[in-house]
Write a protein that holds these residues in place. Structure first.
Motif: not given
Length: 852
Positions: A282-287, A506-512
């Motif tokens: 798992v390298t990519k994040g999801k909400v 993964w999103f660097n604290q930016v709204r996905p």
């Protein structure tokens, strides 16, 4: 009364007249019976399938009973007791436990109760929906109400009978909350994951169409396989790992999950399999978005598994509060000081990974439990000291029953009281009144919250939006980041504190973002791609004259009549006022040219008046020449009403003055031409045309032809006169102030009549152009009429193809050009002779030409 602060939890507690039956499930968290064919010992089964967090449900039940029994104001003459049975998620076990509740204590005798001190009042339903359904099958026969503390959609389809009461709000409210959450963050391209069972399939069939109605699409919908047999464990884990790969590789960044309370524990298999190398890492994040049914709980053997996959997830939970004293009540429990708790020792071993001495000889190599371990040191997915949502539902369910019993007992005191040994005994038929008190019931609990049921027996409450936050040491925390009120309007139902949300790393604290394509910018609209979901589309610019001021507009819209789109077509600008004015260059030039020709015409008239006795002026009716020059002078002055802001008077004068004055001018030209022809024919011997010689014929022609045009204008005035108007459509960025013709038919009738006179004049002049006469004007009239007709023939298409003030400019040009053509072609040769060749302007020259 219950004097022991820790009432027994393993069987039942008899302490008075009433028994509250509590059927709870905390050991085997699967939705269907498991048959291991005796291949797996029970200890291993318990180790695999224990959700230790559910122990708090039992504590909430015991805590509420203790509080009520210690409250002299609520049920002063009644003591509540409780029984706890395990359903094992098995229909047979559930039916058996339900019958035990309705039988005499410690004895299974259906339909027989011999202990008047123990009356079953209410059953608290199970965690699994099917458990509640099985219980309701029997309770409907005995008219005993059931209170359900978890979601149970299958209960909506049960046979109508005694109403059940649900401490779980209507699932439709949660569904609306999820949709509002997705729309709030503009997440319209998502992945759906459900458990592979009846509830999951129902969710797909009923809720997911609502997503499409709100413009939300699914990239795909996957079903998580259930582990029904331990022998299938490895295969199901591999299958779950493939599902994980598909989710991670998807373009959607948002995953909506629907499952049961234990579903998160199953979802964690995917990340575990990925970590073992059975699937991609798992390298990519999801909400991840979870439903109320799902809890942040895991199996005991998952304590060391990575929680990073769910970091930053969002879920709705039922609003809950910590009742005073509950935290201390839970914190004080331990195997050494707690009596009559048949669950705590087994739970303690699973929570802390230890065993108590003499438990199993073959497990002595494990850590020894001291009983002094601290519950607050455990991660929240294993156990929580604060009251969870479902525990809060159980707590409120007990209080709802207590308040209803209080109202019933008060009613009995007022009507008929039966005393037996100083203890109030409720008649059995009166217990059937319980559901009447619970319907639409409302009370305030000790935590300060209002608890109420609606008329459908469902709890009315708000939802809390929780953010799941994990840390590197595998600790877990729930952070409240919003609230959803089902009773509020659709645009105010959800309130989110976005700054408090922690997104996946993964999103660097930016709204996905979660969209199939980049949004269409303002100034464009969506065009659906053929064969793809409507969330996948192309962006096409707005058509001319339309705009779109928001992203992802389905269509472009027209501005108001007073506005027009800007170049980017993303907003509207106010239109300017447009009319042909003297201040602008075009109006100034046209007015100047018209006045110049007026001056030239006046000079020509002055020259002719000065030389009025010369033969060239006398030829072809001198008065007719003066009339023609005056009419041409008025023709050039007719241009002036066309310039300037249209007014009622100028609109009436424009076309009518132009039509009448030009008809006079053309009539004069026609009269001149006919005069030449008649004069030639009259010179022949014996000609009868001599009687037509003189001024009478010419004057008659001018008067009659002009009168016809004046009559047309008079009828025009009476039927539909011209009027000032505003045109907001012809020119994109201008509001055109114009004169409407009123009746276009009359306008073109005037032009047609002028054209008829001009064609007749041209025809007659053409045939008379070679008649022998020194001062024959026919040849010049031919050229003038040729210019005149050419100008007005080209006027019609040009006039119709232009808009706004340029239409007025075209008509002004046509008036000036045709008038100038008549002036130049007819009078320039004569002025040339008068001014530059005066020797030709004499009678001798005229006689000489006639002789020749």
């Amino acid at each position: 009364m219950i004097n022991d602060p820790h009432p027994p939890l393993h069987t039942f507690h008899q302490s008075g007249d009433l028994i509250i039956g509590g059927i709870t499930s905390q050991s085997f968290i699967v939705s269907s019976p498991i048959d291991f064919s005796e291949k797996v010992p029970a200890t291993l089964l318990n180790e695999l399938m224990t959700l230790t967090k559910n122990y708090q449900h039992i504590l909430a039940l015991a805590f509420a009973v203790r509080e009520i029994n210690e409250n002299p104001q609520l049920l002063p003459n009644i003591t509540l007791g409780l029984q706890i049975y395990d359903s094992y998620f098995n229909a047979k076990s559930t039916y058996h436990a339900t019958m035990l509740l309705m039988s005499s204590l410690k004895r299974f005798v259906p339909n027989y109760v011999c202990d008047p001190q123990n009356n079953l009042i209410t059953v608290i339903g199970g965690l699994d929906p099917l458990t509640s359904l099985h219980i309701a099958t029997l309770l409907d026969i005995y008219k005993i109400p059931q209170i359900i503390y978890s979601h149970a959609p299958v209960m909506n389809d049960k046979t109508p009978g005694l109403p059940f009461y649900q401490m779980f709000p209507n699932e439709e409210h949660q569904d609306q909350g999820i949709i509002s959450l997705l729309l709030y963050f503009n997440w319209k391209w998502i992945v759906g994951i459900v458990m592979d069972n009846d509830n999951g399939e129902r969710y797909v069939q009923t809720l997911f169409p609502l997503f499409y109605q709100k413009g939300i699409c699914f990239e795909f919908i996957e079903r998580v396989p259930q582990i029904d047999f331990l022998s299938d464990l490895l295969d199901k884990m591999k299958e779950t790992g493939k599902l994980q790969d598909k989710v991670i590789d998807s373009k959607a960044n948002v995953v909506v999950t629907y499952g049961e309370s234990y579903s998160l524990a199953f979802f964690r298999f995917a990340a575990f399999v990925s970590g073992l190398g059975l699937a991609k890492n798992v390298t990519k994040g999801k909400v991840w978005i979870g439903t109320i049914q799902m809890e942040t709980s895991t199996f005991a053997f998952q304590r060391t598994w990575d929680l990073g996959q769910i970091h930053g997830a969002l879920s709705f939970t039922i609003h809950s509060s910590d009742p005073p004293g509950f935290h201390q009540f839970v914190e004080r429990r331990n195997p050494t000081s707690t009596r009559r708790d048949g669950f705590i020792q087994d739970l303690w071993e699973r929570l802390f990974g230890c065993i108590f001495p003499n438990h199993f000889l073959n497990d002595l190599e494990k850590n020894i439990c001291t009983g002094e371990e601290q519950l607050e040191s455990l991660p929240k997915d294993m156990f929580e000291l604060s009251m969870t949502g479902r525990s809060y539902n159980i707590y409120n369910a007990i209080y709802a029953v207590a308040h209803a019993l209080h109202d019933i007992s008060s009613s009995l005191f007022r009507h008929r009281v039966i005393i037996n040994g100083g203890v109030l005994r409720l008649q059995k038929q009166r217990l059937m009144q319980l559901h009447h008190f619970l319907s639409g019931f409302s009370f305030n609990n000790s935590a300060g919250d209002t608890v109420s049921f609606d008329q459908n027996g469902e709890m009315v409450t708000e939802f809390d939006l929780m953010n799941w936050v994990t840390s590197s040491n595998n600790s877990f925390d729930n952070v409240k980041v919003g609230r959803m009120d089902p009773q509020a309007s659709s645009d105010q139902d959800i309130r989110i504190n976005e700054d408090d949300i922690t997104w996946h790393r993964w999103f660097n604290q930016v709204r996905p973002l979660s969209l199939c394509v980049d949004p269409c910018h303002p100034g464009s609209r969506k065009t659906v791609r053929e064969g793809q979901p409507f969330c996948c589309y192309d962006c096409t610019p707005c058509p001319e004259g339309k705009f779109s001021d928001k992203k992802d507009m389905d269509d472009c819209y027209k501005c108001t009549d007073e506005e027009y789109p800007n170049k980017k077509q993303d907003f509207c600008l106010p239109k300017g006022i447009s009319f042909l004015s003297y201040e602008e260059p075009l109006g100034f030039i046209l007015a100047s040219v018209s006045l110049l020709f007026c001056v030239i015409t006046a000079l020509v008239l002055g020259i002719f008046l000065k030389h009025h006795e010369t033969p060239i002026v006398k030829a072809n009716n001198r008065n007719l020449t003066y009339t023609l020059l005056l009419s041409l002078l008025l023709c050039f002055l007719c241009v002036l009403p066309f310039i300037g802001q249209p007014q009622k008077v100028t609109c009436l004068l424009r076309q009518t003055a132009f039509g009448i004055v030009f008809s006079v001018a053309v009539s004069c030209v026609l009269a001149k031409t006919i005069t030449v022809v008649v004069a030639f024919m009259a010179t022949r011997p014996g000609s009868s045309m001599r009687k037509w010689m003189g001024k009478g014929l010419a004057n008659s022609i001018v008067i009659s032809c002009s009168t016809i045009q004046a009559g047309i204008c008079a009828v025009w005035f009476l039927v539909s006169p011209p009027y000032p108007d505003v045109d907001t459509h012809s020119v994109v960025d201008k509001i055109v102030l114009e004169c409407k013709e009123g009746s276009v038919i009359f306008f073109y009738l005037i032009l047609a009549y002028l054209g008829f006179l001009a064609m007749v004049s041209f025809t007659v002049a053409f045939f008379a152009r070679k008649l022998p006469d020194s001062f024959n004007e026919a040849k010049f009239i031919t050229f003038s009429m040729l210019v005149f007709c050419s100008v007005w023939i080209s006027f019609v298409p040009t006039y119709l193809s232009t808009k706004g003030k340029y239409m007025v400019a075209v008509e002004i040009f046509s008036i000036s050009a045709s008038g100038a053509g008549l002036l130049v072609c007819i009078f320039c040769p004569k002025c040339y002779i008068i001014l530059l060749k005066p020797e030709l302007n004499n009678r001798a020259q005229l006689i000489k030409r006639k002789t020749m």
